[in-house]
Design an enzyme around this catalytic site. Structure first.
Site, short mmCIF file in Angstrom:
data_model
loop_
_atom_site.label_atom_id
_atom_site.label_comp_id
_atom_site.label_asym_id
_atom_site.label_seq_id
_atom_site.Cartn_x
_atom_site.Cartn_y
_atom_site.Cartn_z
N LEU A 1 0.81 -1.22 0.00
CA LEU A 1 0.00 0.00 0.00
C LEU A 1 0.84 1.27 0.00
O LEU A 1 1.90 1.33 0.62
CB LEU A 1 -0.93 0.00 1.22
CG LEU A 1 -1.92 -1.16 1.31
CD1 LEU A 1 -2.84 -0.97 2.51
CD2 LEU A 1 -2.72 -1.34 0.03
N GLY B 1 -1.72 6.42 -2.60
CA GLY B 1 -2.82 6.29 -3.57
C GLY B 1 -3.91 5.38 -3.01
O GLY B 1 -5.11 5.70 -3.05
N HIS B 2 -3.50 4.24 -2.47
CA HIS B 2 -4.46 3.32 -1.85
C HIS B 2 -5.13 3.99 -0.64
O HIS B 2 -6.34 3.88 -0.43
CB HIS B 2 -3.76 2.05 -1.35
CG HIS B 2 -3.14 1.21 -2.41
ND1 HIS B 2 -1.78 1.01 -2.51
CD2 HIS B 2 -3.69 0.48 -3.42
CE1 HIS B 2 -1.53 0.19 -3.52
NE2 HIS B 2 -2.67 -0.13 -4.09
N GLU C 1 -8.31 6.34 -10.54
CA GLU C 1 -8.26 6.76 -11.94
C GLU C 1 -6.90 6.49 -12.57
O GLU C 1 -6.73 6.63 -13.76
CB GLU C 1 -8.59 8.26 -12.06
CG GLU C 1 -10.05 8.54 -11.79
CD GLU C 1 -10.42 9.99 -12.03
OE1 GLU C 1 -9.50 10.82 -12.20
OE2 GLU C 1 -11.62 10.28 -12.01
N ARG D 1 4.38 -0.93 -7.93
CA ARG D 1 5.55 -1.34 -8.74
C ARG D 1 6.68 -0.31 -8.70
O ARG D 1 7.81 -0.65 -9.05
CB ARG D 1 5.13 -1.58 -10.19
CG ARG D 1 4.30 -2.83 -10.39
CD ARG D 1 4.07 -3.08 -11.87
NE ARG D 1 3.33 -4.31 -12.13
CZ ARG D 1 2.02 -4.38 -12.20
NH1 ARG D 1 1.29 -3.29 -12.04
NH2 ARG D 1 1.42 -5.55 -12.44
P1 AMP Z 1 -3.58 -2.11 -6.98
O1 AMP Z 1 -3.19 -2.48 -5.59
O2 AMP Z 1 -2.46 -1.56 -7.80
O3 AMP Z 1 -4.39 -3.15 -7.67
O4 AMP Z 1 -4.55 -0.87 -6.82
C1 AMP Z 1 -5.70 -0.93 -6.01
C2 AMP Z 1 -6.53 0.28 -6.29
O5 AMP Z 1 -5.79 1.46 -5.98
C3 AMP Z 1 -6.94 0.40 -7.78
O6 AMP Z 1 -8.27 0.85 -7.86
C4 AMP Z 1 -5.97 1.42 -8.30
O7 AMP Z 1 -6.44 2.14 -9.42
C5 AMP Z 1 -5.82 2.33 -7.10
N1 AMP Z 1 -4.58 3.08 -7.18
C6 AMP Z 1 -3.32 2.60 -7.35
N2 AMP Z 1 -2.43 3.59 -7.44
C7 AMP Z 1 -3.12 4.75 -7.32
C8 AMP Z 1 -2.77 6.14 -7.35
N3 AMP Z 1 -1.52 6.53 -7.51
N4 AMP Z 1 -3.75 7.04 -7.17
C9 AMP Z 1 -5.05 6.65 -7.02
N5 AMP Z 1 -5.44 5.36 -6.99
C10 AMP Z 1 -4.50 4.42 -7.15
#
Ligand code: AMP
Length: 277
Positions: free
Chosen positions: A31, A34-35, A148, A187
């Site tokens: 996390l 963003g999360h 987004e 990542r």
């Molecule tokens: P992930 O863990 O990468 O699958 O992401 C989980 C959620 O967090 C998804 O809805 C992503 O679009 C969102 N997410 C990931 N990175 C960001 C970011 N930098 N800003 C906003 N939302 C994000």
């Protein structure tokens, strides 16, 4: 902090929350802010909030990407706890979500998956919707929150949930960025500090395109900027209507044009996008 690892435990906890407005934030862990922004939005709009942490194997089309994906459940739990210790975490094992074969179900996306990530990563969105549908079915939240940053994913989830008659409302939240502009991503942890710093140029390139009068040469502008960063490989740079993910006929008459980019550096795929109007 409430931590649940099986669907049976989750369902029992959900029963105890009957009558409370529920928000779900699906994640793959590692996390970052963003999360946490999604989680904070969910807290504002719901009486109980669930965060799922599950690295979903079916959405990876490369084994190397799956095996290098960062993971640290203990750190994630701490970060969530600092936001609000009442948040429920669902962190299942693979066998819990895929008790038989680890394969995707099959979905139709009205062509939304034929471009960008869908075109470059065959089967990716089938995997995404397979896990999202399982999580929505298990938690049955009133609201679910997605970023987004993964704009195509957000549109596919909205489109699919509407067609499938899913009761959960789907919300998109703005992209959270590192101080130099790089869109936050789990990542990013895999990058060297040099590449991570240099990657800030991607957002600057998007901003430059947004501010350019002549929108007919966006692609050429981006290619020129990428030529100054030879270790970054540009996969695509496309300007599409954000609702339908279709090509614009003309920029002036477009409703909500959005510019999308994907690039790779040090074997790490980076994606970003910006609204142009
Ligand atoms: P992930 O863990 O990468 O699958 O992401 C989980 C959620 O967090 C998804 O809805 C992503 O679009 C969102 N997410 C990931 N990175 C960001 C970011 N930098 N800003 C906003 N939302 C994000």
């Amino acid at each position: 902090m409430p931590l649940f690892q099986t669907l049976a435990e989750l369902q029992q906890a959900r029963k105890a929350q009957t009558g409370q407005l529920c928000g779900l934030v699906p994640t793959m862990g590692a996390l970052h802010q963003g999360h946490l922004a999604l989680i904070k939005q969910a807290l504002k709009e719901n009486q109980c909030v669930w965060v799922s942490i599950f690295i979903n194997p079916t959405q990876f089309n490369k084994q190397s990407d799956l095996s290098s994906y960062p993971s640290n459940l203990a750190e994630d739990i701490k970060a969530i706890h600092l936001v609000d210790p009442s948040i429920c975490i669902f962190a299942p094992a693979i066998t819990e979500m895929y008790p038989q074969e680890v394969i995707s179900a099959s979905f139709l996306f009205n062509g939304l998956d034929c471009v960008m990530e869908g075109a470059d990563r065959p089967g990716h969105f089938q995997g995404v919707i397979t896990i999202v549908s399982k999580l929505l079915e298990a938690v049955k939240p009133d609201n679910a929150y997605f970023g987004e940053k993964d704009f195509q994913q957000l549109q596919i989830i909205k489109n699919w949930s509407k067609k499938a008659g899913i009761a959960t409302k789907i919300y998109g939240c703005p992209i959270v960025r590192e101080s130099h502009g790089l869109a936050m991503s789990s990542r990013n942890k895999l990058l060297s500090s040099e590449a991570r710093k240099e990657a800030g140029f991607i957002y600057k390139a998007l901003i430059a395109c947004k501010n350019t009068e002549n929108k007919t040469s966006l692609n050429a502008n981006i290619k020129k900027i990428f030529a100054e960063h030879p270790t970054f490989k540009l996969h695509y740079c496309v300007c599409l209507e954000e609702e339908t993910l279709t090509e614009l006929e003309e920029f002036q008459t477009a409703t909500s044009p959005r510019l999308f980019i994907a690039a790779t550096v040090e074997g790490v795929r980076l994606i970003d996008n910006i609204a142009l109007k």
